[in-house]
Design a protein around this motif. Structure first.
Motif, PDB file in Angstrom:
ATOM      1  N   ALA A 182      38.524  53.514  45.015  1.00  0.00           N
ATOM      2  CA  ALA A 182      37.030  54.036  44.875  1.00  0.00           C
ATOM      3  C   ALA A 182      36.774  54.789  43.832  1.00  0.00           C
ATOM      4  CB  ALA A 182      36.513  53.811  45.839  1.00  0.00           C
ATOM      5  N   ARG A 183      37.090  55.659  44.077  1.00  0.00           N
ATOM      6  CA  ARG A 183      37.033  57.226  44.153  1.00  0.00           C
ATOM      7  C   ARG A 183      37.464  57.337  41.776  1.00  0.00           C
ATOM      8  NH1 ARG A 183      41.464  61.914  44.057  1.00  0.00           N
ATOM      9  NH2 ARG A 183      41.311  61.218  46.475  1.00  0.00           N
ATOM     10  N   PHE A 184      38.089  55.666  41.373  1.00  0.00           N
ATOM     11  CA  PHE A 184      38.004  55.909  39.869  1.00  0.00           C
ATOM     12  C   PHE A 184      37.507  54.802  39.626  1.00  0.00           C
ATOM     13  CE2 PHE A 184      41.793  58.681  40.714  1.00  0.00           C
ATOM     14  CZ  PHE A 184      42.089  59.360  39.695  1.00  0.00           C
ATOM     15  N   GLY A 185      36.901  54.239  41.038  1.00  0.00           N
ATOM     16  CA  GLY A 185      35.613  52.665  40.274  1.00  0.00           C
ATOM     17  C   GLY A 185      36.392  51.904  39.666  1.00  0.00           C
ATOM     18  N   VAL A 186      37.704  51.338  40.056  1.00  0.00           N
ATOM     19  CA  VAL A 186      38.745  49.935  39.991  1.00  0.00           C
ATOM     20  C   VAL A 186      38.560  49.342  41.416  1.00  0.00           C
ATOM     21  CG1 VAL A 186      41.072  49.521  39.358  1.00  0.00           C
ATOM     22  CG2 VAL A 186      40.118  51.610  39.086  1.00  0.00           C
ATOM     23  N   THR A 187      38.314  48.273  41.066  1.00  0.00           N
ATOM     24  CA  THR A 187      38.416  46.570  42.438  1.00  0.00           C
ATOM     25  C   THR A 187      40.027  46.108  42.729  1.00  0.00           C
ATOM     26  OG1 THR A 187      37.640  45.410  40.885  1.00  0.00           O
ATOM     27  CG2 THR A 187      35.572  46.309  41.090  1.00  0.00           C
ATOM     28  N   GLU A 188      39.833  45.477  43.579  1.00  0.00           N
ATOM     29  CA  GLU A 188      41.779  44.998  43.591  1.00  0.00           C
ATOM     30  C   GLU A 188      40.941  44.191  42.871  1.00  0.00           C
ATOM     31  OE1 GLU A 188      41.717  43.939  47.579  1.00  0.00           O
ATOM     32  OE2 GLU A 188      41.775  45.354  48.636  1.00  0.00           O
ATOM     33  N   ILE A 189      39.989  43.262  41.815  1.00  0.00           N
ATOM     34  CA  ILE A 189      40.331  42.145  41.087  1.00  0.00           C
ATOM     35  C   ILE A 189      40.782  42.918  39.793  1.00  0.00           C
ATOM     36  CG2 ILE A 189      38.531  40.650  39.708  1.00  0.00           C
ATOM     37  CD1 ILE A 189      38.810  39.962  42.786  1.00  0.00           C
ATOM     38  N   ASP A 190      40.612  43.828  39.549  1.00  0.00           N
ATOM     39  CA  ASP A 190      40.381  44.761  38.307  1.00  0.00           C
ATOM     40  C   ASP A 190      42.662  44.527  38.289  1.00  0.00           C
ATOM     41  OD1 ASP A 190      37.579  45.155  37.046  1.00  0.00           O
ATOM     42  OD2 ASP A 190      37.665  47.192  38.255  1.00  0.00           O
ATOM     43  N   HIS A 193      43.561  40.756  38.765  1.00  0.00           N
ATOM     44  CA  HIS A 193      43.511  39.189  36.932  1.00  0.00           C
ATOM     45  C   HIS A 193      44.016  40.757  35.714  1.00  0.00           C
ATOM     46  CE1 HIS A 193      42.059  36.633  39.027  1.00  0.00           C
ATOM     47  NE2 HIS A 193      41.134  37.274  39.824  1.00  0.00           N
ATOM     48  N   GLY A 194      44.376  42.306  36.720  1.00  0.00           N
ATOM     49  CA  GLY A 194      45.075  42.600  35.262  1.00  0.00           C
ATOM     50  C   GLY A 194      43.782  43.282  33.967  1.00  0.00           C
ATOM     51  N   HIS A 195      42.897  43.676  35.018  1.00  0.00           N
ATOM     52  CA  HIS A 195      41.752  43.546  33.886  1.00  0.00           C
ATOM     53  C   HIS A 195      42.394  45.372  32.814  1.00  0.00           C
ATOM     54  CE1 HIS A 195      38.866  41.458  36.346  1.00  0.00           C
ATOM     55  NE2 HIS A 195      39.121  40.424  35.253  1.00  0.00           N
ATOM     56  N   GLU A 196      42.897  45.738  31.813  1.00  0.00           N
ATOM     57  CA  GLU A 196      43.135  46.721  31.169  1.00  0.00           C
ATOM     58  C   GLU A 196      42.115  47.950  30.365  1.00  0.00           C
ATOM     59  OE1 GLU A 196      45.952  46.339  28.084  1.00  0.00           O
ATOM     60  OE2 GLU A 196      47.357  45.123  29.270  1.00  0.00           O
ATOM     61  N   THR A 197      40.838  48.366  31.311  1.00  0.00           N
ATOM     62  CA  THR A 197      40.219  49.169  31.482  1.00  0.00           C
ATOM     63  C   THR A 197      40.689  50.730  31.486  1.00  0.00           C
ATOM     64  OG1 THR A 197      39.926  49.088  33.830  1.00  0.00           O
ATOM     65  CG2 THR A 197      38.653  47.428  32.851  1.00  0.00           C
ATOM     66  N   LYS A 198      39.197  51.468  30.833  1.00  0.00           N
ATOM     67  CA  LYS A 198      39.614  53.116  30.765  1.00  0.00           C
ATOM     68  C   LYS A 198      40.262  53.781  32.191  1.00  0.00           C
ATOM     69  CE  LYS A 198      37.156  57.218  29.428  1.00  0.00           C
ATOM     70  NZ  LYS A 198      36.297  57.470  28.622  1.00  0.00           N
ATOM     71  N   THR A 199      38.964  53.502  33.246  1.00  0.00           N
ATOM     72  CA  THR A 199      39.033  53.578  34.741  1.00  0.00           C
ATOM     73  C   THR A 199      40.566  53.042  35.617  1.00  0.00           C
ATOM     74  OG1 THR A 199      37.836  51.583  35.794  1.00  0.00           O
ATOM     75  CG2 THR A 199      36.763  53.251  35.152  1.00  0.00           C
ATOM     76  N   VAL A 200      40.874  51.820  34.912  1.00  0.00           N
ATOM     77  CA  VAL A 200      41.981  50.928  35.411  1.00  0.00           C
ATOM     78  C   VAL A 200      43.033  52.481  34.625  1.00  0.00           C
ATOM     79  CG1 VAL A 200      44.203  49.454  35.424  1.00  0.00           C
ATOM     80  CG2 VAL A 200      41.442  49.136  35.878  1.00  0.00           C
ATOM     81  N   ARG A 201      42.767  52.681  33.370  1.00  0.00           N
ATOM     82  CA  ARG A 201      44.211  53.496  33.241  1.00  0.00           C
ATOM     83  C   ARG A 201      44.256  55.357  33.725  1.00  0.00           C
ATOM     84  NH1 ARG A 201      43.045  54.100  26.790  1.00  0.00           N
ATOM     85  NH2 ARG A 201      43.768  52.461  26.690  1.00  0.00           N
TER      86      ARG A 201
END
Length: 278
Positions: A182-190, A193-201
């Motif tokens: 939640a702090r980094f704005g990443v969801t469980e769906i990310d 489903h392997g969403h390679e986003t800046k927030t995930v990084r």
């Protein structure tokens, strides 16, 4: 096949980084640590390979009873038979084996962790306790070495969580703390489903940094008098820290879609270099 060969085959088949650090030990300690690793693989496989949670619980209950048999001098399984000399020689604690099983059973009860404090209990049971048992097998003179072993086990498990994040998510297990997602704005769906986003990084870089802090803390806690005896742990750390470097160099988020690993030759080189140069 004798008990020690069974454990040797179990360890070698896994391809784990831990296996490479065992190769440099004298035979009694090598057999003991290999038996410990084989035990961990056995109970971990129960959870990973049993689709029915009730069957998995039954099998873990069998292992609880088998550990009791080990300490009663009546081991039945090749792994516990191989562990018997180690229990006598290195004073291994029965409670620690039961705690490892407790940790594996946690995977049957929950697949999410609210915060890092909750995750730490899991990491303690499945990894730090293994570190404590390993430290006893390797040998130590200063009890501060147990603090090192605890924190090094934590670092190893945090590294495993980062490495396996995609694979675990496909099993509907997310070990990253929910409040940190939640702090980094990443969801469980990310994650799933392997969403390679800046927030995930950014989230994964935060996880890598914390794992490195545990490595640094463990190294600082290891008394000089026990450094030579504890070289197998340092060898594993060299391999695992290099893996973290590779994950970060690859962009962190790539672990969502593929498993990043070191080649066997590179693992062996890192293990040998640490054994020789400390």
């Amino acid at each position: 096949m004798n008990a020690n060969q069974y454990c040797q085959d179990k360890a070698a088949a896994s391809g784990s980084s831990f296996y490479y650090s065992f190769l440099f030990l004298p035979e009694p300690r090598r057999q003991a640590i290999t038996a410990l690793y084989a035990f961990c693989r056995e109970v971990d496989d129960v959870v990973d390979e049993c689709a029915d949670a009730a069957i998995a619980r039954t099998k873990l209950a069998w292992w609880r009873a088998e550990i009791a048999n080990l300490y009663a001098g009546k081991p039945q399984h090749p792994v516990t038979q191989a562990l018997a000399p180690a229990v006598r020689s290195y004073g291994l604690n029965e409670e620690h084996f039961q705690e490892i099983i407790d940790g594996m059973e946690m995977d049957l009860d929950q697949n999410r962790y609210a915060d890092f404090k909750a995750l730490q209990l899991y990491c303690y049971r499945v990894a730090s306790v293994v570190g404590l048992l390993s430290a006893s097998i390797f040998g130590y003179s200063d009890r501060k070495t147990l603090k090192y072993a605890h924190d090094l086990g934590m670092a190893f498990q945090l590294t495993n969580i980062i490495r396996d994040i995609g694979e675990d998510a496909r099993r509907d297990r997310i070990y990253l703390p929910q409040d940190e997602l939640a702090r980094f704005g990443v969801t469980e769906i990310d994650i799933i489903h392997g969403h390679e986003t800046k927030t995930v990084r950014q989230l994964l870089e935060f996880q890598i940094d914390r794992a490195r802090q545990f490595y640094d803390r463990a190294f600082a806690e290891l008394p000089r008098i026990d450094r030579r005896a504890q070289r197998p742990g340092l060898m594993m750390a060299a391999i695992y820290r290099t893996l973290l470097d590779e994950i970060q160099a690859d962009g962190c988020e790539k672990v969502l879609s593929r498993r990043i690993s070191l080649t066997p030759l590179r693992k062996l080189w890192l293990a040998w270099k640490t054994w020789v140069f400390g």
